[in-house]
Design a protein around this motif. Structure first.
Motif, short mmCIF file in Angstrom:
data_model
loop_
_atom_site.label_atom_id
_atom_site.label_comp_id
_atom_site.label_asym_id
_atom_site.label_seq_id
_atom_site.Cartn_x
_atom_site.Cartn_y
_atom_site.Cartn_z
N UNK A 187 0.86 -1.19 0.00
CA UNK A 187 0.00 0.00 0.00
C UNK A 187 0.89 1.23 0.00
N UNK A 188 0.63 2.14 -0.93
CA UNK A 188 1.44 3.34 -1.02
C UNK A 188 0.86 4.31 -2.03
N UNK A 189 1.72 5.11 -2.61
CA UNK A 189 1.31 6.09 -3.60
C UNK A 189 2.32 6.13 -4.73
N UNK A 190 1.83 6.45 -5.93
CA UNK A 190 2.72 6.74 -7.04
C UNK A 190 2.59 8.23 -7.34
N UNK A 191 3.73 8.87 -7.57
CA UNK A 191 3.76 10.30 -7.84
C UNK A 191 4.39 10.53 -9.21
N UNK A 192 3.68 11.28 -10.06
CA UNK A 192 4.18 11.63 -11.39
C UNK A 192 4.55 13.11 -11.35
N UNK B 227 9.70 18.08 -21.03
CA UNK B 227 10.48 17.09 -21.79
C UNK B 227 10.80 15.84 -20.98
N UNK B 228 10.50 15.87 -19.68
CA UNK B 228 10.82 14.72 -18.84
C UNK B 228 9.83 14.65 -17.68
N UNK B 229 9.42 13.43 -17.34
CA UNK B 229 8.64 13.21 -16.13
C UNK B 229 9.38 12.22 -15.24
N UNK B 230 9.11 12.29 -13.95
CA UNK B 230 9.71 11.37 -12.99
C UNK B 230 8.58 10.63 -12.30
N UNK B 231 8.63 9.31 -12.31
CA UNK B 231 7.63 8.47 -11.66
C UNK B 231 8.25 7.89 -10.39
N UNK B 232 7.62 8.20 -9.24
CA UNK B 232 8.15 7.80 -7.93
C UNK B 232 7.11 6.93 -7.22
N UNK B 233 7.51 5.74 -6.80
CA UNK B 233 6.65 4.86 -6.01
C UNK B 233 7.08 4.96 -4.55
N UNK B 234 6.13 5.30 -3.67
CA UNK B 234 6.41 5.45 -2.25
C UNK B 234 5.53 4.51 -1.43
N UNK B 235 6.07 4.05 -0.30
CA UNK B 235 5.26 3.20 0.56
C UNK B 235 4.39 4.08 1.46
N UNK C 263 10.63 6.39 -0.47
CA UNK C 263 10.74 6.10 -1.90
C UNK C 263 11.22 4.67 -2.12
N UNK C 264 10.43 3.90 -2.86
CA UNK C 264 10.77 2.51 -3.18
C UNK C 264 11.44 2.44 -4.54
#
Length: 813
Positions: free
Chosen positions: A75-80, A117-125, A130-131
């Motif tokens: 369970x967590x969140x993804x941030x774009x 021109x760029x995105x960052x995808x971050x998966x967090x618990x 940051x995972x």
């Protein structure tokens, strides 16, 4: 001795080589173990758009492929995250729940500009640790010459001839994408990367209500929908028949059709059906048979063919220019030109809407008359009045103390009186367009969020809203105030709400958002009625179905407006011989002033009132006029057969924008509905020649604005209709009010010479009147019912020149 040294040296080298070999041999199992361990963790793969093609200024689908190889649920969140043109960091957050040993594919829709021109995808618990973090490059530059075309068909391969087709002299290429009912987006956001959608040989009722609504919303926002019919006409167009068609179409039958392109005529036998669209523009025809007919839907276009595009698969393979011919005809020159410039034109929405939003808080304006009186009274009190009074009583030694005391009292009065002009918490200003149809209600709101303190703050809105930040153009950004890297905006998408957090954006800094949602019209809101417009005579019967009074109701026809006044709750007005005004389509500033009653001379009286109104009321009216001008300009897209009723409401919408009772807010609400127009009477029909785009034989002409784009003489060929016996033709001139010298900096109306081409003599004949009977037109009509008109002697100036409308009266064949 030397030999022994050499042997010992060789032994050392061999020993070192053996050690390195053993180490390398041990390393391979470590790597293998590491890879095995990694497969027991959580991984993500990312793609975007359709085939990793991204276009700015639109919603971009981000596809995240989750793999949870662990033995635990996650369970967590993804941030774009990305940096926008205004140098702010934007982050869109979504909840992520992954069951153990499961794989998931999830789509997220984010709005980006051409500058990203760029995105960052971050998966967090759930502890915000940051995972995984991955960078994704968006190759915007390489995709700007592509026109994205979605294909929806049960025979996708038979529409492949549209792929990689070059148009506009090879400057643009079509890139096709296969769509399917099962994965078709339920929101127009998921379709925004597409420029055109072709539907043929497909049962459109297989789309759900949400998917069908998303398709129509996409069209209204500027999409081009092309539909084939043929043997499956009922399947393809049946769902939209009541809205789009003038009458019932015939059963499909086999016909021989002729397509003319590259100066050649090609024939093919196809199952066809004749489609008569309400207010339709026949783009292609074979004699009297309409091959492709189109109709404008707000910013977009719907084109319906009388045949199935899938049946032309072999024909298109033999005639390689056929697909280019079809697409170029449907899009038209102006749309193709806009596609060519889509990467060059900057989005000026922020600059246009910010002054309107910032002017809506007129009740916070300080009353200058009161402040002037207070200042005069203060000067008199601390001056002659206090001094003379104290001197007469022998208390002049206390004068300085009295002055200080009075100054402090005045300061207290000013502070207390200024309470109404001060902000103590987050506040917002908004303008809303509330469009009510028979089934749905679309709400589109621009809102400016501001805070009086340079501190982080957040707001909460309904999750049904789509949230689009309106970005300030980079050239308009002050670099000195964007150096703080902590400046950021976070949009947290929960199940029922969306939480917007703004960090260090600056006190009173504008943060403009566009919020859209569409819901069912459960309360039957809107305007309904009948409109009859025939040969210059307008009669209306309109009912206000809202539970409150509306103001400045106006009927907008193509190139015309009629002022209907205020409507009480549930009121019905019936007006015969309703007066109307012919308006230019080049600029809507004067038109909006007419609607709001602000066209008179601006006079400022000694008491500070403007045109007899106090300053606050005048500013409110001016803001209404500016918003209306913005709305009309945003929704101008060429000819439309339907009429639109607009009105303003002083009553706030039933559901507030933000879930926060402590916020201060004010704004405007524009109510609108579309009503069909009847232009048939006693077997005769009255219609605009601009139903079909005229051919530009010389000069520079804008069809959407019906205007000349330069000062050179221009010749246009108007199509009056092949299926009509013409009785009369009218040149409907722009109303005189727009020729007033006060408006010369906004509008230029054509006042030059008009000449008709005489097919008998081969010359242009000047005309001095506006109405022509069929007998007067015989030598000016071609065999296909067209007339050629030359506009000359055009005034100099940088503005476009608004032309008259050409209307036709006759009997349908």
């Amino acid at each position: 001795m030397l030999k022994g040294k050499i042997l010992r040296g060789l032994n050392k080298i061999l020993l070192l080589s053996l050690v390195l070999f053993l180490l390398s041999a041990v390393q391979f199992p470590i790597n293998t173990l590491s890879a095995t361990e990694q497969n027991k963790e959580i991984t993500i793969d990312i793609s975007y758009g359709y085939g990793n093609i991204a276009k700015g200024g639109r919603y971009l689908p981000i596809h995240v492929y989750y793999k949870n190889f662990t033995n635990d649920n996650f369970t967590g969140k993804v941030s774009i995250e990305f940096i926008e043109a205004d140098n702010k960091k934007y982050a869109y957050e979504y909840n992520v729940n992954l069951e153990q040993k499961k794989i998931y594919l999830t789509d997220y829709y984010i709005r980006i500009s051409n500058e990203v021109n760029k995105i960052v995808v971050v998966l967090k618990d759930e502890n915000k640790k940051t995972i995984i973090e991955k960078d994704v490059s968006l190759n915007m530059e390489a995709n700007r010459s592509k026109i994205m075309v979605g294909l929806l068909s049960d025979s996708q391969n038979k529409l492949d001839y549209f792929d990689d087709v070059a148009i506009n002299f090879g400057l643009l290429n079509l890139n096709t994408v296969n769509l399917a009912a099962g994965s078709f987006p339920k929101s127009s956001s998921g379709l925004e990367q597409l420029d055109m959608i072709i539907i043929s040989n497909f049962r459109i009722r297989d789309l759900s209500t949400e998917q069908s609504r998303a398709l129509m919303n996409w069209v209204k926002q500027g999409g081009v929908l092309v539909m084939g019919t043929g043997q499956r006409a009922d399947d393809t167009i049946g769902r939209y028949a009541p809205e789009l068609l003038e009458d019932i179409y015939d059963s499909p039958k086999m016909n021989t059709l002729n397509f003319t392109f590259n100066n050649e005529s090609k024939s093919i036998d196809l199952y066809t059906t004749s489609i008569n669209m309400h207010g339709g523009n026949v783009l292609l025809s074979d004699g009297d048979f309409p091959l492709i007919t189109s109709v404008n839907k707000q910013k977009g276009l719907i084109a319906v063919a009388g045949f199935d595009f899938c049946d032309l698969n072999d024909f298109a393979a033999e005639n390689t220019q056929f697909a280019r011919y079809i697409v170029s005809t449907v899009l038209g020159d102006e749309r193709i030109e806009n596609f060519s410039k889509q990467s060059e034109v900057s989005d000026d929405t922020f600059q246009n809407i910010e002054p309107i939003l910032n002017s809506s808080e007129t009740n916070k304006l300080p009353p200058m008359t009161v402040y002037t009186l207070i200042f005069i009274a203060y000067v008199l009190l601390i001056g002659p009045i206090s001094f003379i009074y104290l001197k007469d009583y022998g208390l002049a030694i206390y004068y300085r103390k009295i002055v200080v005391l009075m100054s402090l009292l005045l300061l207290a009065v000013i502070i207390i009186y200024n309470g109404r002009t001060r902000f103590t918490t987050t506040f917002y200003n908004y303008v809303t367009v509330y469009e009510a149809g028979d089934l749905d209600v679309s709400e589109s709101t621009y809102v400016n969020l501001r805070n009086p303190y340079n501190k982080p703050y957040n707001v909460v809105i309904d999750s049904n809203y789509s949230v689009i930040p309106v970005i300030r153009d980079r050239s308009d950004v002050d670099d000195r105030r964007v150096l703080n890297k902590s400046t950021s905006v976070n949009i947290d998408n929960e199940e029922y709400t969306k939480n917007i957090s703004l960090n260090h954006v600056g006190a009173f800094a504008s943060n403009i958002w566009k919020l859209d949602k569409t819901i069912e019209n459960l309360n039957n809101e809107g305007f309904t009625g009948e409109i009859n417009f025939f040969n210059g005579s307008l009669s209306v019967e309109i009912t206000n179905n809202y539970d409150y009074k509306v103001k400045n109701a106006t009927l907008i026809l193509y190139g015309k407006i009629a002022l209907l006044g205020d409507f009480d709750k549930g009121e019905t007005k019936q007006i015969d011989n309703c007066q109307f005004i012919n308006i230019p389509l080049t600029d809507f500033n004067i038109t909006s002033r007419i609607i709001t009653g602000m066209v008179g001379e601006t006079t400022i009286n000694q008491n500070g009132s403007v045109n007899g109104m106090d300053t606050e009321k005048y500013m409110q009216l001016l803001n209404v006029s500016n918003f209306l001008s913005f709305y009309l300009g945003e929704n101008s897209n060429g000819y439309t057969a339907d009429a639109r009723i607009i009105a303003f409401s002083d009553t706030a919408l039933s559901n507030p924008i933000f879930f926060n009772n402590t916020m201060e807010g004010s704004g405007l609400t524009l109510l609108t509905s579309v009503i069909p127009v009847n232009s048939i009477e006693d077997g005769k029909i009255y219609r605009q020649s601009l139903l079909k785009m005229p051919i530009v034989l010389s000069g520079d002409y804008s069809y959407i604005d019906n205007a000349l784009k330069s000062n050179e003489a221009t010749v246009l060929e108007y199509f009056l209709g092949e299926n009509i016996n013409i009785a009369q033709v009218k040149f409907e001139q722009i109303s005189d009010i727009f020729s007033d010298t006060r408006y010369s900096d906004s509008v230029k109306v054509f006042k030059g010479n008009i000449a008709l081409y005489n097919f008998k003599t081969g010359n242009f004949d000047y005309i001095s009147k506006n109405n022509f009977s069929i007998l007067e037109l015989l030598t000016y009509l071609s065999d296909t019912n067209t007339i050629r008109v030359r506009y000359s002697n055009i005034e100099n100036g940088n503005l476009e020149t608004a032309l008259p409308m050409v209307s036709v009266l006759g009997v349908e064949k």
